[in-house]
Motif scaffolding. Structure first.
Motif, PDB file in Angstrom:
ATOM      1  N   UNK A  70       4.389  10.991   7.899  1.00 14.71           N
ATOM      2  CA  UNK A  70       5.806  11.091   8.269  1.00 14.71           C
ATOM      3  C   UNK A  70       6.330   9.698   8.617  1.00 14.71           C
ATOM      4  N   UNK A  71       7.642   9.595   8.754  1.00 13.32           N
ATOM      5  CA  UNK A  71       8.248   8.313   9.140  1.00 13.32           C
ATOM      6  C   UNK A  71       7.710   7.866  10.503  1.00 13.32           C
ATOM      7  N   UNK A  72       7.676   8.799  11.453  1.00 15.68           N
ATOM      8  CA  UNK A  72       7.190   8.454  12.792  1.00 15.68           C
ATOM      9  C   UNK A  72       5.747   7.968  12.742  1.00 15.68           C
ATOM     10  N   UNK A  73       4.920   8.629  11.956  1.00 15.64           N
ATOM     11  CA  UNK A  73       3.529   8.202  11.833  1.00 15.64           C
ATOM     12  C   UNK A  73       3.426   6.830  11.176  1.00 15.64           C
ATOM     13  N   UNK A  74       4.253   6.578  10.166  1.00 22.70           N
ATOM     14  CA  UNK A  74       4.227   5.261   9.508  1.00 22.70           C
ATOM     15  C   UNK A  74       4.635   4.177  10.491  1.00 22.70           C
ATOM     16  N   UNK A  75       5.666   4.459  11.301  1.00 21.73           N
ATOM     17  CA  UNK A  75       6.100   3.465  12.276  1.00 21.73           C
ATOM     18  C   UNK A  75       5.026   3.205  13.323  1.00 21.73           C
ATOM     19  N   UNK A  76       4.251   4.230  13.665  1.00 19.32           N
ATOM     20  CA  UNK A  76       3.172   4.073  14.632  1.00 19.32           C
ATOM     21  C   UNK A  76       1.827   3.748  14.011  1.00 19.32           C
ATOM     22  N   UNK A  89      -9.384   6.480  -4.522  1.00 18.16           N
ATOM     23  CA  UNK A  89     -10.000   6.130  -5.802  1.00 18.16           C
ATOM     24  C   UNK A  89      -9.857   4.665  -6.185  1.00 18.16           C
ATOM     25  N   UNK A  90      -8.943   3.952  -5.550  1.00 22.65           N
ATOM     26  CA  UNK A  90      -8.673   2.566  -5.931  1.00 22.65           C
ATOM     27  C   UNK A  90      -7.624   2.449  -7.023  1.00 22.65           C
ATOM     28  N   UNK A  91      -7.264   3.578  -7.607  1.00 26.76           N
ATOM     29  CA  UNK A  91      -6.237   3.608  -8.655  1.00 26.76           C
ATOM     30  C   UNK A  91      -5.528   4.955  -8.565  1.00 26.76           C
ATOM     31  N   UNK A  92      -4.850   5.164  -7.448  1.00 28.21           N
ATOM     32  CA  UNK A  92      -4.263   6.467  -7.145  1.00 28.21           C
ATOM     33  C   UNK A  92      -2.879   6.622  -7.744  1.00 28.21           C
ATOM     34  N   UNK A  93      -2.664   7.767  -8.378  1.00 33.58           N
ATOM     35  CA  UNK A  93      -1.369   8.103  -8.937  1.00 33.58           C
ATOM     36  C   UNK A  93      -0.775   9.219  -8.088  1.00 33.58           C
ATOM     37  N   UNK A  94       0.364   8.922  -7.451  1.00 37.16           N
ATOM     38  CA  UNK A  94       1.015   9.882  -6.566  1.00 37.16           C
ATOM     39  C   UNK A  94       2.311  10.325  -7.235  1.00 37.16           C
ATOM     40  N   UNK A  95       2.408  11.609  -7.529  1.00 35.37           N
ATOM     41  CA  UNK A  95       3.606  12.156  -8.172  1.00 35.37           C
ATOM     42  C   UNK A  95       4.702  12.366  -7.138  1.00 35.37           C
ATOM     43  N   UNK A  96       5.900  11.965  -7.491  1.00 39.59           N
ATOM     44  CA  UNK A  96       7.063  12.176  -6.632  1.00 39.59           C
ATOM     45  C   UNK A  96       7.711  13.483  -7.074  1.00 39.59           C
ATOM     46  N   UNK A 100      13.854  12.862  -1.168  1.00 41.71           N
ATOM     47  CA  UNK A 100      13.792  12.592   0.261  1.00 41.71           C
ATOM     48  C   UNK A 100      12.952  11.366   0.570  1.00 41.71           C
ATOM     49  N   UNK A 101      12.746  11.139   1.868  1.00 47.10           N
ATOM     50  CA  UNK A 101      11.934  10.003   2.309  1.00 47.10           C
ATOM     51  C   UNK A 101      10.459  10.315   2.145  1.00 47.10           C
ATOM     52  N   UNK A 102       9.702   9.326   1.697  1.00 46.21           N
ATOM     53  CA  UNK A 102       8.246   9.423   1.560  1.00 46.21           C
ATOM     54  C   UNK A 102       7.655   8.186   2.220  1.00 46.21           C
ATOM     55  N   UNK A 103       6.574   8.384   2.954  1.00 50.42           N
ATOM     56  CA  UNK A 103       5.931   7.282   3.666  1.00 50.42           C
ATOM     57  C   UNK A 103       4.437   7.280   3.374  1.00 50.42           C
ATOM     58  N   UNK A 104       3.889   6.081   3.165  1.00 50.83           N
ATOM     59  CA  UNK A 104       2.478   5.908   2.840  1.00 50.83           C
ATOM     60  C   UNK A 104       1.919   4.758   3.669  1.00 50.83           C
ATOM     61  N   UNK A 105       0.675   4.925   4.126  1.00 55.14           N
ATOM     62  CA  UNK A 105       0.003   3.864   4.871  1.00 55.14           C
ATOM     63  C   UNK A 105      -1.436   3.745   4.396  1.00 55.14           C
ATOM     64  N   UNK A 106      -2.052   2.611   4.698  1.00 52.10           N
ATOM     65  CA  UNK A 106      -3.509   2.487   4.639  1.00 52.10           C
ATOM     66  C   UNK A 106      -3.949   2.696   6.074  1.00 52.10           C
ATOM     67  N   UNK A 107      -4.800   3.706   6.312  1.00 54.64           N
ATOM     68  CA  UNK A 107      -5.181   3.988   7.698  1.00 54.64           C
ATOM     69  C   UNK A 107      -6.561   3.445   8.050  1.00 54.64           C
ATOM     70  N   UNK A 108      -7.051   2.502   7.256  1.00 53.67           N
ATOM     71  CA  UNK A 108      -8.326   1.865   7.577  1.00 53.67           C
ATOM     72  C   UNK A 108      -8.086   0.641   8.464  1.00 53.67           C
ATOM     73  N   UNK A 109      -8.861   0.537   9.515  1.00 56.94           N
ATOM     74  CA  UNK A 109      -8.748  -0.606  10.414  1.00 56.94           C
ATOM     75  C   UNK A 109      -7.323  -0.798  10.900  1.00 56.94           C
ATOM     76  N   UNK A 118       4.413   1.772   3.309  1.00 58.31           N
ATOM     77  CA  UNK A 118       5.484   1.829   2.318  1.00 58.31           C
ATOM     78  C   UNK A 118       6.364   3.026   2.618  1.00 58.31           C
ATOM     79  N   UNK A 119       7.656   2.783   2.702  1.00 55.55           N
ATOM     80  CA  UNK A 119       8.638   3.855   2.840  1.00 55.55           C
ATOM     81  C   UNK A 119       9.596   3.793   1.660  1.00 55.55           C
ATOM     82  N   UNK A 120       9.822   4.927   1.030  1.00 51.24           N
ATOM     83  CA  UNK A 120      10.735   4.982  -0.111  1.00 51.24           C
ATOM     84  C   UNK A 120      11.658   6.186   0.038  1.00 51.24           C
ATOM     85  N   UNK A 121      12.757   6.158  -0.677  1.00 47.60           N
ATOM     86  CA  UNK A 121      13.643   7.318  -0.770  1.00 47.60           C
ATOM     87  C   UNK A 121      13.667   7.758  -2.224  1.00 47.60           C
ATOM     88  N   UNK A 122      13.315   9.004  -2.439  1.00 42.31           N
ATOM     89  CA  UNK A 122      13.256   9.573  -3.787  1.00 42.31           C
ATOM     90  C   UNK A 122      14.549  10.339  -4.057  1.00 42.31           C
TER      91      UNK A 122
END
Length: 159
Positions: A70-76, A89-96, A100-109, A118-122
């Protein structure tokens, strides 16, 4: 050449091109999805994301991942969804698949804190049907049935 024939050709060409309009957006372009990569907010501003498009996250397996949050989770830089499962996988394909708003993070370390978010508006998809005007009203045939639309239009013109 009759106007009916020309309109039928335009409908056919438009319907043939419409399915190819989906875009694959390679996140970060050549830099990919990485710590110290591009400013992903700036990168996103240069793109038009639409339902049907895909995001391609390219990174070294084991060093990064992709988690939709979520946006809140991405901000935090966290995930409040214990059932969320990251792409790895190192080569991930995410279908939109929805607008609406979509948020993505790397949650390692501390990667998210270092800019891997990354936040985008679809935007909504284009109309899924081509409406063809005719002498006896309008004929609506799905754009996936391109030839049928031209046939419907032609039949309404001669009847």
């Amino acid at each position: 050449m009759s106007s009916a024939f020309l309109i039928a050709i335009v409908v056919i060409v438009a319907a043939a091109v419409a399915p190819t309009l989906a875009t694959e957006h390679v996140v970060g372009d050549g830099a990919g999805w990485t710590v110290g990569g591009p400013n992903y907010a700036d990168w996103a501003r240069g793109h038009d994301f639409r339902v049907g498009d895909t995001l391609r996250f390219s990174y070294t397996i084991g060093l990064h991942n992709v988690l939709e949050v979520s946006r809140a989770d991405a901000e935090g830089c966290t995930s409040s969804d214990p059932a969320a499962f990251p792409y790895m996988t190192g080569n991930d394909s995410v279908s939109l698949t929805s607008p609406g708003e979509k948020w993505y993070i790397c949650d390692l370390g501390d990667h998210c804190l270092k800019g891997m978010k990354l936040g985008i508006t679809v935007s909504a998809p284009p109309p899924s049907a081509v409406t063809v005007p005719s002498a006896v009203g309008e004929v609506s045939c799905g754009w996936m049935h391109l030839l049928m639309a031209a046939y419907c239009y032609w039949m309404n013109m001669i009847m």
